[in-house]
Design an enzyme around this catalytic site. Structure first.
Site, PDB file in Angstrom:
ATOM      1  N   LYS A   1      48.154 -14.463 -15.453  1.00 58.85           N
ATOM      2  CA  LYS A   1      47.287 -13.911 -16.492  1.00 58.85           C
ATOM      3  C   LYS A   1      46.354 -14.990 -17.044  1.00 58.85           C
ATOM      4  O   LYS A   1      46.739 -16.156 -17.141  1.00 58.85           O
ATOM      5  CB  LYS A   1      48.174 -13.332 -17.592  1.00 58.85           C
ATOM      6  CG  LYS A   1      47.470 -12.474 -18.628  1.00 58.85           C
ATOM      7  CD  LYS A   1      48.514 -11.829 -19.522  1.00 58.85           C
ATOM      8  CE  LYS A   1      47.886 -11.008 -20.633  1.00 58.85           C
ATOM      9  NZ  LYS A   1      48.916 -10.363 -21.476  1.00 58.85           N
TER      10      LYS A   1
ATOM     11  N   SER B   1      47.912  -5.957 -22.225  1.00 60.71           N
ATOM     12  CA  SER B   1      46.847  -6.914 -21.958  1.00 60.71           C
ATOM     13  C   SER B   1      46.938  -7.590 -20.594  1.00 60.71           C
ATOM     14  O   SER B   1      46.059  -8.356 -20.231  1.00 60.71           O
ATOM     15  CB  SER B   1      46.835  -7.976 -23.061  1.00 60.71           C
ATOM     16  OG  SER B   1      48.066  -8.652 -23.128  1.00 60.71           O
ATOM     17  N   SER B   2      47.997  -7.303 -19.812  1.00 55.90           N
ATOM     18  CA  SER B   2      48.101  -7.890 -18.476  1.00 55.90           C
ATOM     19  C   SER B   2      47.492  -6.960 -17.435  1.00 55.90           C
ATOM     20  O   SER B   2      48.025  -6.787 -16.331  1.00 55.90           O
ATOM     21  CB  SER B   2      49.571  -8.178 -18.137  1.00 55.90           C
ATOM     22  OG  SER B   2      50.197  -8.935 -19.146  1.00 55.90           O
TER      23      SER B   2
ATOM     24  N   ILE C   1      53.551  -8.557 -25.907  1.00 52.73           N
ATOM     25  CA  ILE C   1      53.847  -8.621 -27.338  1.00 52.73           C
ATOM     26  C   ILE C   1      54.023  -7.232 -27.940  1.00 52.73           C
ATOM     27  O   ILE C   1      54.593  -7.078 -29.004  1.00 52.73           O
ATOM     28  CB  ILE C   1      52.757  -9.402 -28.102  1.00 52.73           C
ATOM     29  CG1 ILE C   1      53.257  -9.798 -29.492  1.00 52.73           C
ATOM     30  CG2 ILE C   1      51.463  -8.594 -28.193  1.00 52.73           C
ATOM     31  CD1 ILE C   1      52.339 -10.749 -30.225  1.00 52.73           C
ATOM     32  N   GLY C   2      53.545  -6.184 -27.239  1.00 53.30           N
ATOM     33  CA  GLY C   2      53.726  -4.822 -27.722  1.00 53.30           C
ATOM     34  C   GLY C   2      53.821  -3.838 -26.566  1.00 53.30           C
ATOM     35  O   GLY C   2      53.763  -2.628 -26.760  1.00 53.30           O
ATOM     36  N   GLY C   3      53.931  -4.419 -25.346  1.00 54.98           N
ATOM     37  CA  GLY C   3      53.961  -3.596 -24.141  1.00 54.98           C
ATOM     38  C   GLY C   3      53.013  -4.097 -23.073  1.00 54.98           C
ATOM     39  O   GLY C   3      52.730  -3.407 -22.089  1.00 54.98           O
ATOM     40  N   SER C   4      52.505  -5.318 -23.223  1.00 47.93           N
ATOM     41  CA  SER C   4      51.408  -5.821 -22.404  1.00 47.93           C
ATOM     42  C   SER C   4      51.755  -6.100 -20.948  1.00 47.93           C
ATOM     43  O   SER C   4      50.853  -6.280 -20.129  1.00 47.93           O
ATOM     44  CB  SER C   4      50.830  -7.091 -23.025  1.00 47.93           C
ATOM     45  OG  SER C   4      50.279  -6.813 -24.288  1.00 47.93           O
TER      46      SER C   4
END
Length: 586
Positions: free
Chosen positions: A152, A227-228, A248-251
């Site tokens: 990433k 985000s990934s 961090i929240g499902g990334s």
């Protein structure tokens, strides 16, 4: 009388002149300010263009290296290499049936093709050839010997920026590799590309003003999540056999679900985050985690075995020296599996619910015990997550966008974070009777009023974790099976609301390991049932969600697995069991 009139006229004339001078000065200042702002924006635009040219040059450079390789190695069957699983690939590399060079260039060729279609790579790493040379000197072949790996964009790599899609980091070149990259190299992997992210990593649509938008490999009208998202798209497209994402929240889990691959978020700090740029500096109430993404669960397991090693524990002494627990993973004892169809905060769409129940039935038929479980107070958890993420009312996050072009997906969130606290609280009060979820979101976005209030919020979070674990223990659960957000959203929707991510952010705030396994795809019947979807309250979020997931026939669907902290191997075991049962069923 005449003298007095003349004196008065003189005074008025002087005052008029002063006013003209003040107006002129004001105009000059305003013009200068606008000029400076315009000049600053031009500099930002020029710097972004320079970075795009650097990215394009990396593509040209790697293409030249690929052409040289093909001239020296005619007749290489890349297709057969790309079809190998990671486990098969590592065995053939270890035994010498394949060379790292042939494998690397097979994946580079495919990655170039995938990137042309999906825009998922930010830069190809030209020193991958030097990494090849270094492998020839290795007497001991690590478990990832010769495996090409993508990472990433914000994972630190020596000599390259970790921008998070923000201009201010373009000239901040990493002085050394992050710990995760160092360990990958130590174990024999070849890191060959960095992949795209949302701006500042705080949206689940991968798009930023520097590198652009990444689209879904199954349907370009859909997003790859975030985000990934660059990792998810590249792996699903076949351009990488193994990737490193963050969560961090499902990334990790969201792109894995949207793109139809597997992804695993370990217990926080079981893998080092040293050298990985954070999305919100100083925020650690919700732990940022790093983890693998791949095509199958065996690949995740192999990777975790390779990463939980002496090198990791030596380079980052904050990481507890806990190796892979093979006994926990390989046990054949039937599992007590808690499951829930919905979390009580955001109602799943018909396809999400269907694949969850189908997976439950497969597990029951295999001899596992499935126990209904309801996660407590998810609406409160959602508010707590926001409070933790925006512990300063969002000021640290907002500052990151100073002197930046803002990606359109982030504009709604930034408007909310910039809004004066008193306005947020007033709107929250007005909305509470009609739209309580929106009201709660506004309240949380205000941040705490004082340090004492923030400490109280942290205590509330600890109480919630204890309550959740107590409920888990009451039913003597080994693991939990639950819905996973999907299918992939139409582009432009993730930036408008965060609420559907409640299914993944729950396990971030609890610090539980969690992973995602693809188990099916959207059917025409699912799409018909979606027309009747109203959610829990048919509020603006429910209506947005319905529009976001429509036209999804054929897109992949996943389920999510979770375990208690430091029982990562149990989570991976459930993921493997589901993958095996699902593949037999289909």
């Amino acid at each position: 009388m005449f003298i007095m009139q003349e004196k008065l006229m003189q005074i008025l004339s002087e005052r008029a002149l002063e006013c003209k001078l003040l107006v002129t000065a004001g105009c000059v200042v305003a013009a200068a300010s606008l000029g400076l702002k315009w000049r600053k924006r031009q500099q930002i635009r020029r710097r972004m263009e320079e970075e795009r040219k650097r990215s394009e040059e990396s593509v040209r450079q790697i293409r030249r290296a690929l052409e040289t390789f093909h001239k020296q190695n005619p007749g290489v069957d890349s297709k057969k290499i790309l079809e190998l699983t990671l486990r098969e690939l590592t065995e053939k590399l270890k035994d010498g049936f394949l060379t790292p060079e042939i494998v690397l260039y097979s994946y580079i060729e495919k990655a170039l093709e995938v990137n042309d279609n999906l825009n998922c790579v930010t830069v190809f790493l030209s020193d991958c050839e030097a990494q090849l040379e270094g492998l020839r000197d290795h007497r001991v072949r690590g478990p990832l010997y010769g495996v090409p790996v993508s990472i990433k964009e914000h994972v630190g790599y020596q000599g390259h920026p970790s921008t998070c899609g923000l201009v201010q980091y373009l000239d901040v070149l990493e002085k050394k590799d992050s710990v995760i990259v160092s360990v990958l190299k130590k174990q024999g992997a070849i890191v060959f590309a960095k992949t795209n992210v949302p701006q500042a990593l705080v949206c689940y649509e991968t798009s930023n003003p520097i590198y652009g938008r990444t689209v879904n490999p199954h349907n370009k009208e859909k997003g790859a999540a975030g985000s990934s998202g660059g990792e998810g798209a590249l792996i699903a497209g076949g351009g990488s056999v193994l990737g490193v994402g963050t969560d961090i929240g499902g990334s990790i889990r969201l792109p894995a679900s949207f793109c139809g691959i597997t992804g695993f978020k370990p217990t926080p700090n079981r893998l080092s985050m040293s050298g990985v740029r954070h999305c919100i500096d100083g925020m650690n109430s919700v732990a940022f985690c790093i983890g693998p993404m791949a095509r199958d669960v065996d690949s995740l397991v192999l990777t975790m075995k390779a990463l939980w090693c002496d090198e990791m524990f030596h380079l980052d002494t904050s990481v507890p020296p806990i190796y892979f627990n093979e006994k926990m993973f390989s046990s054949a004892t039937p599992l007590r599996i808690g499951y829930y169809e919905e979390d009580g905060f955001f109602q799943p769409n018909p396809s999400m619910r269907r694949v969850l129940l189908e997976t439950k039935q497969l597990l029951e038929a295999a001899g596992h015990q499935l126990i209904p479980f309801r996660p407590p107070r998810v609406s409160n958890m959602f508010e707590m997550f926001y409070k933790m993420l925006l512990g300063d009312g969002g000021r640290t996050l907002v500052e990151k966008f100073d002197n930046n072009f803002v990606d359109p997906n982030l504009e709604p969130s930034l408007r909310l974070y910039k809004m004066p606290r008193v306005i947020k609280r007033l709107l929250a009060f007005i909305l509470r009777p009609v739209h309580p979820r929106l009201s709660s979101n506004l309240t949380a976005a205000c941040g705490p009023r004082s340090v004492k209030d923030h400490w109280a919020d942290l205590m509330e979070l600890e109480d919630y974790r204890r309550e959740f674990i107590s409920e888990w223990r009451k039913w003597s659960l080994d693991v939990v099976l639950c819905p996973m957000l999907g299918p992939a959203f139409n582009t432009g929707y993730p930036g408008q609301f965060l609420a559907p991510v409640s299914y993944t952010m729950l396990y971030n705030i609890l610090h539980f390991p969690a992973g995602v396994v693809p188990v099916g795809s959207v059917t025409a019947e699912d799409e018909e049932k979606l027309k009747l979807y109203r959610g829990y309250s048919n509020d603006p979020w429910d209506k947005l969600f319905k529009k976001a997931v429509k036209d999804g026939v054929g897109l992949p669907l996943s389920v999510q697995c979770a375990a208690l902290p430091y029982q990562d191997e149990l989570c991976l075991r459930l993921m493997k069991e589901i993958e095996t049962l699902s593949s037999r069923h289909h």
